[in-house]
Design a protein around this motif. Structure first.
Motif, PDB file in Angstrom:
ATOM      1  N   MET A 338       0.849  -1.466   0.093  1.00  7.41           N
ATOM      2  CA  MET A 338       0.108  -0.023   0.012  1.00  7.41           C
ATOM      3  C   MET A 338       0.715   1.418   0.088  1.00  7.41           C
ATOM      4  SD  MET A 338      -3.111  -1.168  -0.198  1.00  7.41           S
ATOM      5  CE  MET A 338      -3.848   0.384  -0.062  1.00  7.41           C
ATOM      6  N   TYR A 341       0.834   3.683  -2.947  1.00  8.68           N
ATOM      7  CA  TYR A 341      -0.478   4.059  -3.325  1.00  8.68           C
ATOM      8  C   TYR A 341      -0.498   5.366  -2.483  1.00  8.68           C
ATOM      9  CZ  TYR A 341      -1.667   0.251  -6.315  1.00  8.68           C
ATOM     10  OH  TYR A 341      -1.735  -0.901  -7.048  1.00  8.68           O
ATOM     11  N   GLU A 342       0.036   5.219  -1.163  1.00  7.33           N
ATOM     12  CA  GLU A 342      -0.062   6.320  -0.165  1.00  7.33           C
ATOM     13  C   GLU A 342       0.967   7.384  -0.457  1.00  7.33           C
ATOM     14  OE1 GLU A 342      -1.376   3.806   3.691  1.00  7.33           O
ATOM     15  OE2 GLU A 342       0.882   3.725   2.961  1.00  7.33           O
ATOM     16  N   TRP A 345       2.309   9.885  -6.010  1.00 12.66           N
ATOM     17  CA  TRP A 345       2.640   9.252  -7.303  1.00 12.66           C
ATOM     18  C   TRP A 345       2.153  10.186  -8.410  1.00 12.66           C
ATOM     19  CZ3 TRP A 345      -1.645   8.366 -10.186  1.00 12.66           C
ATOM     20  CH2 TRP A 345      -2.822   8.135  -9.476  1.00 12.66           C
ATOM     21  N   LYS A 353       5.451   6.154 -13.473  1.00 10.82           N
ATOM     22  CA  LYS A 353       4.355   5.518 -12.938  1.00 10.82           C
ATOM     23  C   LYS A 353       4.281   4.081 -13.276  1.00 10.82           C
ATOM     24  CE  LYS A 353       1.513   9.872 -12.939  1.00 10.82           C
ATOM     25  NZ  LYS A 353       0.331  10.600 -13.540  1.00 10.82           N
ATOM     26  N   THR A 360       5.078  -2.136  -7.024  1.00 15.26           N
ATOM     27  CA  THR A 360       3.930  -2.509  -6.202  1.00 15.26           C
ATOM     28  C   THR A 360       3.568  -4.153  -6.298  1.00 15.26           C
ATOM     29  OG1 THR A 360       2.943  -0.359  -6.635  1.00 15.26           O
ATOM     30  CG2 THR A 360       1.360  -1.953  -5.743  1.00 15.26           C
TER      31      THR A 360
END
Length: 398
Positions: A338, A341-342, A345, A353, A360
């Motif tokens: 996670m 995503y936190e 980005w 990206k 991830t």
């Protein structure tokens, strides 16, 4: 006393593992560089192995007495697991040192970071490791006094039992049941055996204190490292919305990737060292807990019941702590993905990206520590073992 002792063991080069490394060296699990001292420690370890073999020789000799076999089995199982821990640690010495060196180096590198949130995580797992160490050493010490004191308490708490020993209708009580090539029920052999058993019990207590705590603290560190990795992912593209350059983003992604690869490498190495031992422990734990519970319900003296209950609590607590910390690492492993995503980005370019998505997916890869090829060290495994122990206990009772 233990609290002050642990707090006074400091090593600037090993701020996390100082007490663990100290006891590993003192008990000889980490062999000294001096060849003579190394040989002495190896001989001591193997002499204890021979002593445990004599325990099983005695079990064979008394195999017709079920009650006596059950009484001695609970201690013999723990003794066998203890020598397995000793010999596997010594045999896989280089691999254990590699894991310990990685934990030390990775922990020292993390402590150089001035990030407040990461500093809080490091302080949290360091404090927890110290508390875990103090609790476990206290538990081991109380169990040591329980095991060595049971025959004495039994002797002092019953005048009939003392009279029976005096007139020869009851044998001289021993801590362990082990075969020896001389008369162990009369003086002077009886007291030679008492001294030998106390020394062996103290040795076993120190081995478990050293081995179990280094394993548990390593698990705690892996969990903390995963939490730090998630925090690092949050901050890899800045925290103020201004973004970073492509080179900075690429460097941050590369650093996180490298840290995760190293973490996976050493967690797998650690699992390969611990898994065979925990497989044996999981297989034999049900029998040990069953024997302890059966002996507890058969005891008539209140003091003996308390001592046996303490031994049973130790067995359950030991298994629970391994499963709990392994389960915690698994949970941290599922949450670390996670982190990207936190992060911020959205401020990076399209190519970065795509790399974030790849990272991830990589961060998803993490498995619980195992107990052999058939089970994982999780809380569900702990519950399954307790159910199995109760099933054996119910079978014995009927």
């Amino acid at each position: 006393m233990i609290h002050l002792f642990v707090d006074n063991i400091k090593d600037p080069q090993r701020p996390l593992l100082a007490p663990n490394y100290w006891i590993l060296r003192k008990i000889g699990l980490i062999l000294p560089e001096n060849k003579i001292n190394k040989v002495i420690f190896v001989i001591i370890h193997e002499l204890v192995t021979v002593f445990v073999i004599t325990q099983y020789m005695e079990l064979y000799l008394i195999r017709s007495d079920l009650d006596l076999v059950i009484t001695n089995l609970k201690v013999s199982i723990v003794s066998f697991i203890c020598i397995v821990k000793t010999n596997t640690f010594v045999f896989w010495q280089s691999s254990w040192k590699e894991v310990i060196d990685y934990v030390t180096e990775a922990d020292n590198n993390e402590r150089k970071d001035s990030n407040t949130a990461m500093g809080h995580i490091i302080s949290s797992y360091t404090t927890y490791c110290r508390r875990l160490l103090k609790f476990y050493w206290t538990l081991i010490l109380s169990t040591f006094f329980c095991v060595t004191g049971t025959p004495l308490i039994r002797y002092l708490s019953s005048s009939n039992y003392r009279d029976a020993i005096s007139n020869g209708t009851e044998p001289f009580p021993h801590i362990f049941s082990a075969w020896v090539p001389f008369d162990k029920y009369s003086f002077p052999g009886s007291w030679v055996i008492v001294c030998l058993h106390i020394v062996m019990c103290a040795y076993g207590a120190m081995i478990m204190s050293a081995y179990d705590t280094i394993a548990m603290v390593t698990m705690v560190f892996f969990g903390g490292k995963l939490e730090l990795l998630r925090e690092r992912c949050k901050n890899m593209f800045g925290c103020d919305g201004s973004g970073v350059s492509d080179d900075q983003a690429r460097t941050a992604l590369r650093d996180v990737h490298s840290m995760h690869v190293h973490l996976m490498k050493y967690s797998k190495l650690f699992d390969s060292l611990l898994s065979p031992v925990m497989f044996l422990y999981v297989v034999m734990c049900s029998f040990m807990l069953c024997a302890s519970a059966f002996q507890l319900t058969m005891a008539t003296n209140t003091t003996q019941k308390l001592l046996m209950a303490q031994y049973l609590v130790f067995g359950i607590a030991q298994l629970f702590m391994f499963c709990w910390h392994s389960n915690n690492v698994l949970e941290q492993g599922t949450q670390v993905m996670m982190g990207p995503y936190e992060s911020e980005w959205w401020v990076i370019g399209p190519k970065q990206k795509q790399e974030v998505l790849i990272l991830t997916e990589q961060l998803r890869i993490f498995e619980a520590f195992s107990a052999g090829p058939f089970s994982k060290l999780t809380l569900s495994t702990f519950i399954t073992i307790l159910k199995g122990a109760y099933s054996y206990y119910a079978l014995l009772r009927n």
